[in-house]
Design an enzyme around this catalytic site. Structure first.
Site, PDB file in Angstrom:
ATOM      1  N   TYR A 133       0.799  -1.167  -0.268  1.00  0.00           N
ATOM      2  CA  TYR A 133      -0.080   0.089  -0.107  1.00  0.00           C
ATOM      3  C   TYR A 133       0.877   1.300   0.013  1.00  0.00           C
ATOM      4  CZ  TYR A 133      -3.974  -3.006   0.186  1.00  0.00           C
ATOM      5  OH  TYR A 133      -4.881  -4.109  -0.080  1.00  0.00           O
TER       6      TYR A 133
ATOM      7  N   ARG B  79       1.405   1.763  -3.586  1.00  0.00           N
ATOM      8  CA  ARG B  79       0.223   2.347  -4.568  1.00  0.00           C
ATOM      9  C   ARG B  79      -0.155   3.719  -3.809  1.00  0.00           C
ATOM     10  NH1 ARG B  79      -4.543  -1.596  -3.613  1.00  0.00           N
ATOM     11  NH2 ARG B  79      -5.203  -0.217  -5.071  1.00  0.00           N
TER      12      ARG B  79
ATOM     13  N   ASP C 297      -7.483   5.153  -4.656  1.00  0.00           N
ATOM     14  CA  ASP C 297      -7.074   6.671  -4.839  1.00  0.00           C
ATOM     15  C   ASP C 297      -7.739   7.845  -4.526  1.00  0.00           C
ATOM     16  OD1 ASP C 297      -7.651   5.515  -8.165  1.00  0.00           O
ATOM     17  OD2 ASP C 297      -8.463   7.448  -7.268  1.00  0.00           O
TER      18      ASP C 297
ATOM     19  N   HIS D 117     -14.447   0.947  -0.298  1.00  0.00           N
ATOM     20  CA  HIS D 117     -13.127   0.004   0.039  1.00  0.00           C
ATOM     21  C   HIS D 117     -12.330   0.660   0.572  1.00  0.00           C
ATOM     22  CE1 HIS D 117     -14.483  -2.893  -3.469  1.00  0.00           C
ATOM     23  NE2 HIS D 117     -15.287  -3.011  -2.476  1.00  0.00           N
TER      24      HIS D 117
ATOM     25  N   GLY E 105     -15.793   1.680 -15.528  1.00  0.00           N
ATOM     26  CA  GLY E 105     -14.552   1.192 -15.367  1.00  0.00           C
ATOM     27  C   GLY E 105     -14.716   0.082 -14.234  1.00  0.00           C
ATOM     28  N   THR E 106     -15.609  -0.933 -14.056  1.00  0.00           N
ATOM     29  CA  THR E 106     -15.611  -1.819 -13.068  1.00  0.00           C
ATOM     30  C   THR E 106     -15.983  -3.101 -13.846  1.00  0.00           C
ATOM     31  OG1 THR E 106     -16.096  -2.681 -11.019  1.00  0.00           O
ATOM     32  CG2 THR E 106     -18.013  -1.291 -12.378  1.00  0.00           C
ATOM     33  N   SER E 107     -15.278  -4.265 -13.565  1.00  0.00           N
ATOM     34  CA  SER E 107     -15.218  -5.594 -13.984  1.00  0.00           C
ATOM     35  C   SER E 107     -16.645  -6.208 -13.721  1.00  0.00           C
ATOM     36  CB  SER E 107     -14.070  -6.361 -14.085  1.00  0.00           C
ATOM     37  OG  SER E 107     -13.933  -6.680 -12.700  1.00  0.00           O
TER      38      SER E 107
ATOM     39  N   ASN F  23     -17.422   0.849 -20.108  1.00  0.00           N
ATOM     40  CA  ASN F  23     -16.342  -0.011 -20.021  1.00  0.00           C
ATOM     41  C   ASN F  23     -15.683  -0.183 -21.492  1.00  0.00           C
ATOM     42  OD1 ASN F  23     -14.677  -2.474 -19.413  1.00  0.00           O
ATOM     43  ND2 ASN F  23     -16.104  -2.544 -17.818  1.00  0.00           N
TER      44      ASN F  23
ATOM     45  N   GLU G  17     -15.180  -3.080 -22.494  1.00  0.00           N
ATOM     46  CA  GLU G  17     -15.952  -4.326 -23.057  1.00  0.00           C
ATOM     47  C   GLU G  17     -17.179  -4.414 -22.041  1.00  0.00           C
ATOM     48  OE1 GLU G  17     -12.530  -6.801 -22.339  1.00  0.00           O
ATOM     49  OE2 GLU G  17     -12.713  -6.849 -20.392  1.00  0.00           O
TER      50      GLU G  17
HETATM   51  N1  APR Z   1     -12.191   3.358 -19.303  1.00  0.00           N
HETATM   52  C1  APR Z   1     -13.157   2.563 -19.119  1.00  0.00           C
HETATM   53  N2  APR Z   1     -13.164   1.162 -18.604  1.00  0.00           N
HETATM   54  C2  APR Z   1     -11.882   0.617 -18.270  1.00  0.00           C
HETATM   55  C3  APR Z   1     -10.703   1.519 -18.942  1.00  0.00           C
HETATM   56  C4  APR Z   1     -10.903   2.477 -19.391  1.00  0.00           C
HETATM   57  N3  APR Z   1      -9.752   3.545 -19.975  1.00  0.00           N
HETATM   58  N4  APR Z   1      -9.298   0.570 -18.633  1.00  0.00           N
HETATM   59  C5  APR Z   1     -10.112  -0.441 -18.031  1.00  0.00           C
HETATM   60  N5  APR Z   1     -11.269  -0.546 -18.240  1.00  0.00           N
HETATM   61  C6  APR Z   1     -12.258  -1.508 -17.424  1.00  0.00           C
HETATM   62  C7  APR Z   1     -11.919  -2.889 -17.775  1.00  0.00           C
HETATM   63  O1  APR Z   1     -12.335  -3.361 -18.878  1.00  0.00           O
HETATM   64  C8  APR Z   1     -12.198  -3.639 -16.416  1.00  0.00           C
HETATM   65  O2  APR Z   1     -13.738  -3.938 -16.758  1.00  0.00           O
HETATM   66  O3  APR Z   1     -12.050  -1.392 -16.106  1.00  0.00           O
HETATM   67  C9  APR Z   1     -12.206  -2.658 -15.568  1.00  0.00           C
HETATM   68  C10 APR Z   1     -11.431  -2.757 -14.140  1.00  0.00           C
HETATM   69  O4  APR Z   1     -11.830  -4.071 -13.679  1.00  0.00           O
HETATM   70  P1  APR Z   1     -10.553  -4.441 -12.252  1.00  0.00           P
HETATM   71  O5  APR Z   1      -9.495  -4.315 -12.522  1.00  0.00           O
HETATM   72  O6  APR Z   1     -11.397  -5.797 -11.921  1.00  0.00           O
HETATM   73  O7  APR Z   1     -11.115  -3.183 -11.220  1.00  0.00           O
HETATM   74  P2  APR Z   1     -12.426  -3.203 -10.327  1.00  0.00           P
HETATM   75  O8  APR Z   1     -13.749  -3.611 -10.979  1.00  0.00           O
HETATM   76  O9  APR Z   1     -12.493  -1.951  -9.870  1.00  0.00           O
HETATM   77  O10 APR Z   1     -12.176  -4.066  -9.065  1.00  0.00           O
HETATM   78  C11 APR Z   1     -13.105  -3.884  -8.053  1.00  0.00           C
HETATM   79  O11 APR Z   1     -11.650  -5.851  -6.836  1.00  0.00           O
HETATM   80  O12 APR Z   1      -9.776  -6.065  -6.187  1.00  0.00           O
HETATM   81  C12 APR Z   1     -10.526  -5.716  -5.799  1.00  0.00           C
HETATM   82  O13 APR Z   1     -10.878  -4.132  -4.132  1.00  0.00           O
HETATM   83  C13 APR Z   1     -10.716  -4.327  -5.297  1.00  0.00           C
HETATM   84  O14 APR Z   1     -11.787  -2.353  -5.796  1.00  0.00           O
HETATM   85  C14 APR Z   1     -11.234  -3.433  -6.353  1.00  0.00           C
HETATM   86  C15 APR Z   1     -12.454  -4.627  -6.874  1.00  0.00           C
END
Ligand code: APR
Length: 230
Positions: free
Chosen positions: A53, A56, A91, A106, A172-174, A198, A200
């Site tokens: 951390y 980061r 962040d 988080h 931007g979350t998976s 996103n 994708e």
């Molecule tokens: N614009 C839009 N989306 C984007 C971009 C971008 N420039 N770059 C990446 N992405 C998308 C990816 O396609 C993906 O779906 O952002 C997502 C990132 O996914 P993760 O890396 O899984 O991050 P996140 O969803 O925030 O993870 C959730 O998991 O590990 C834990 O606590 C951690 O808060 C985190 C949580």
């Protein structure tokens, strides 16, 4: 006046230069989650976790908010209805981009937490295992980050916001981590229009009514301009 609730993930900070978690070269490709993002990992090797951390925190201090962060701040400032940002990110780019009503579900890199008395204080740039808590003096300081297996912050309040949302956007979350990945179902259940930003489809992409594919700095900026009618 529509209430807009926005969930962000690592993807909104990607264009600022902070790697995401689940990309090929992401954080979870470089570190084992169980070693650096669980209470057990912290008990086993506090040095490894604190250093993870510290790195980061240092990186977050080096980068800048991008156009997507700034667009959300503009939306909050100019939209007549309420705008709430819930971020999974630790962040401080939303704050530095100008967002006021923000929930770090988080936790955040700028916070320190006492594992003994629950006291919170601003984290130093570099934490060390066994740092003393300024309130109870126990050598129990830890990053104020919600690790896997721990309860995210403000959940009751977050669900209240979701139940009153007219628009729910996930940026931007998976969609791999709950409870955040379940927010779209909550919002839909409350009748909100749901939109996913996103590169994708996410793991819960099929639950969104609308998708805007592309880098958040472009798609979110475009969306905010449309919402504000300029
Ligand atoms: N614009 C839009 N989306 C984007 C971009 C971008 N420039 N770059 C990446 N992405 C998308 C990816 O396609 C993906 O779906 O952002 C997502 C990132 O996914 P993760 O890396 O899984 O991050 P996140 O969803 O925030 O993870 C959730 O998991 O590990 C834990 O606590 C951690 O808060 C985190 C949580």
């Amino acid at each position: 006046m529509s209430k807009i609730v926005i969930l962000t993930g690592a993807g909104i900070s990607a264009e600022s230069g902070i790697e995401t978690f689940r990309a090929e070269d992401g954080l979870w490709a470089q570190h084992r989650v169980e070693d650096v993002a669980t209470p057990e990992g912290f008990m086993r090797n506090p040095e490894l976790v604190v250093d993870f951390y510290n790195a980061r925190r240092a990186q977050a201090a080096e980068v800048e908010p991008n156009a997507a962060h700034r667009a959300l701040a503009r939306l909050e400032a100019e939209h007549e209805g309420e705008v709430i940002v819930i971020t999974q990110n630790v962040d401080d780019l939303h704050e530095r981009g100008g967002t006021q009503k923000l929930y770090h579900m988080h936790g955040h890199l700028k916070g320190a937490l006492c594992a003994t008395c629950d006291h919170r204080w601003p984290a130093p740039m570099v934490m060390a295992p066994g740092d003393a808590c300024p309130a109870c003096a126990a050598p129990a300081a830890r990053p104020d980050i919600v690790w896997f297996g721990e309860m995210p912050y403000d959940m009751e309040t977050l669900f209240e916001h979701l139940s009153g949302a007219d628009i729910f956007a996930a940026i931007g979350t998976s969609g791999n981590v709950y409870p955040a990945a379940g927010f779209v179902a909550e919002a839909r259940g409350a009748g909100a229009h749901t939109i996913e930003f996103n590169l994708e489809r996410s793991a819960v992409g099929s639950q969104f009514a609308e998708h805007r594919t592309g880098p958040a700095s472009q798609t979110v900026t475009q969306w905010v301009s449309e919402l504000l009618g300029k």
